[in-house]
Design an enzyme around this catalytic site. Sequence first.
Site, PDB file in Angstrom:
ATOM      1  N   SER A   8       0.831  -1.204   0.000  1.00  0.00           N
ATOM      2  CA  SER A   8       0.000   0.000   0.000  1.00  0.00           C
ATOM      3  C   SER A   8       0.868   1.258   0.000  1.00  0.00           C
ATOM      4  CB  SER A   8      -0.866   0.008   1.251  1.00  0.00           C
ATOM      5  OG  SER A   8      -0.038  -0.002   2.400  1.00  0.00           O
ATOM      6  N   TYR A  39      -4.066   1.123   3.854  1.00  0.00           N
ATOM      7  CA  TYR A  39      -5.123   0.170   3.530  1.00  0.00           C
ATOM      8  C   TYR A  39      -5.807  -0.343   4.801  1.00  0.00           C
ATOM      9  CZ  TYR A  39      -3.832  -0.705  -1.423  1.00  0.00           C
ATOM     10  OH  TYR A  39      -3.602  -0.617  -2.767  1.00  0.00           O
ATOM     11  N   GLY A  40      -5.068  -0.289   5.906  1.00  0.00           N
ATOM     12  CA  GLY A  40      -5.497  -0.978   7.127  1.00  0.00           C
ATOM     13  C   GLY A  40      -6.767  -0.467   7.749  1.00  0.00           C
ATOM     14  N   ASN A  71       0.447  -7.280   4.494  1.00  0.00           N
ATOM     15  CA  ASN A  71      -0.430  -8.233   5.178  1.00  0.00           C
ATOM     16  C   ASN A  71      -1.898  -7.901   4.962  1.00  0.00           C
ATOM     17  OD1 ASN A  71       1.371  -9.972   7.186  1.00  0.00           O
ATOM     18  ND2 ASN A  71       2.251  -7.955   6.918  1.00  0.00           N
ATOM     19  N   THR A  72      -2.193  -6.601   4.933  1.00  0.00           N
ATOM     20  CA  THR A  72      -3.585  -6.187   4.784  1.00  0.00           C
ATOM     21  C   THR A  72      -4.110  -6.642   3.430  1.00  0.00           C
ATOM     22  OG1 THR A  72      -2.974  -4.290   6.131  1.00  0.00           O
ATOM     23  CG2 THR A  72      -5.102  -4.191   5.031  1.00  0.00           C
ATOM     24  N   GLU A 162       4.123   6.574   7.160  1.00  0.00           N
ATOM     25  CA  GLU A 162       3.975   7.148   5.810  1.00  0.00           C
ATOM     26  C   GLU A 162       4.249   8.656   5.828  1.00  0.00           C
ATOM     27  OE1 GLU A 162       2.936   5.790   2.589  1.00  0.00           O
ATOM     28  OE2 GLU A 162       3.534   3.903   3.527  1.00  0.00           O
ATOM     29  N   HIS A 196       5.184  -2.566   7.415  1.00  0.00           N
ATOM     30  CA  HIS A 196       5.744  -1.284   7.881  1.00  0.00           C
ATOM     31  C   HIS A 196       6.471  -1.453   9.228  1.00  0.00           C
ATOM     32  CE1 HIS A 196       3.040   0.515   4.899  1.00  0.00           C
ATOM     33  NE2 HIS A 196       3.538   1.710   5.161  1.00  0.00           N
TER      34      HIS A 196
HETATM   35  N1  DGL Z   1       2.344  -2.734   4.989  1.00  0.00           N
HETATM   36  C1  DGL Z   1       0.920  -2.963   5.068  1.00  0.00           C
HETATM   37  C2  DGL Z   1       0.688  -4.294   5.806  1.00  0.00           C
HETATM   38  O1  DGL Z   1       1.600  -5.123   5.816  1.00  0.00           O
HETATM   39  C3  DGL Z   1       0.310  -1.746   5.648  1.00  0.00           C
HETATM   40  C4  DGL Z   1      -1.112  -1.655   5.470  1.00  0.00           C
HETATM   41  C5  DGL Z   1      -1.707  -0.282   5.438  1.00  0.00           C
HETATM   42  O2  DGL Z   1      -1.552   0.398   4.429  1.00  0.00           O
HETATM   43  O3  DGL Z   1      -2.411   0.047   6.393  1.00  0.00           O
HETATM   44  O4  DGL Z   1      -0.365  -4.559   6.332  1.00  0.00           O
END
Ligand code: DGL
Length: 271
Positions: A8, A39-40, A71-72, A162, A196
């Site tokens: 993301s 994305y979370g 992961n999301t 971010e 992250h």
């Molecule tokens: N690096 C994403 C993860 O592993 C972050 C998700 C996000 O954008 O909230 O979930």
Amino acid sequence: MAVGIFDSGLGGLTVLKAVHARLPDLPLVYYGDNAHAPYGVRATQDVYDLTSAAVHGLWEQGCDLVVLACNTASAAALRRMQEAGVPPGKRVLGVFVPLIEALTERQWGDNSPPREVAVKHVALFATPATVASRAFQRELAFRAIGVDVEAQACGGVVDAIEEGDMILAEALVRSHVDALRRKMPQPQAAVLGCTHYPLMQEVFQGALGSDVQVFSQADLVADSLADYLERHPGMTGAGAEHRFVTTGDARRVSDRATQFLRRRITFEAAT
Ligand code: DGL
């Protein structure tokens, strides 16, 4: 042609760094959907649509293999994309399985029935969407029995990273670790279930204490990718150059990425 690495935003750079260290000759295209991060906090359908569009774009650009270094996105989209069927010669892989295999002491691709493992109390730190999906617990249940998982949705941490606000990110990590400890005072292991979070690994480890084993994905994903490419050498692609693509502001994203990877990274705008 190259292997695509999708996130993301900036978190997948932790995976890219480990993959590059493990496979220095492998050409990589990094795609950060920074315009839509985080994305979370998005709905599952939204994460699925964004992830699916980005992965199709990478496939069309010649990346036969795309790693969801998020992961999301893995929780919301991987299984559904695989079940919907991927185009011939294309593959998409996620980041959960290598981590869970390490936690449950399994070799890559060991699909034998679930069994008891040494670790019994696991703390999971992840985004609100990943925690809500319960994808981690589902994948774990395929491989292990008798493991108690306490999940902590770490609101705000991805946004702070971010934005490059590492002081805020650090304060949030400490408060999320405190919240987890109120639910599970003595975890044996902690899983950093967001790409992250390795950028905050020392803070997690410091707040959890040295007796808690912290699992983070970057090296585990790099090792399993190396193993996968050894078994599927045709998926490597023929390109030679690394490329970094973002849907966000390319200059701003380049500056942050340079700060995180401690080498000059230049993103180009996604078309
Ligand atoms: N690096 C994403 C993860 O592993 C972050 C998700 C996000 O954008 O909230 O979930």
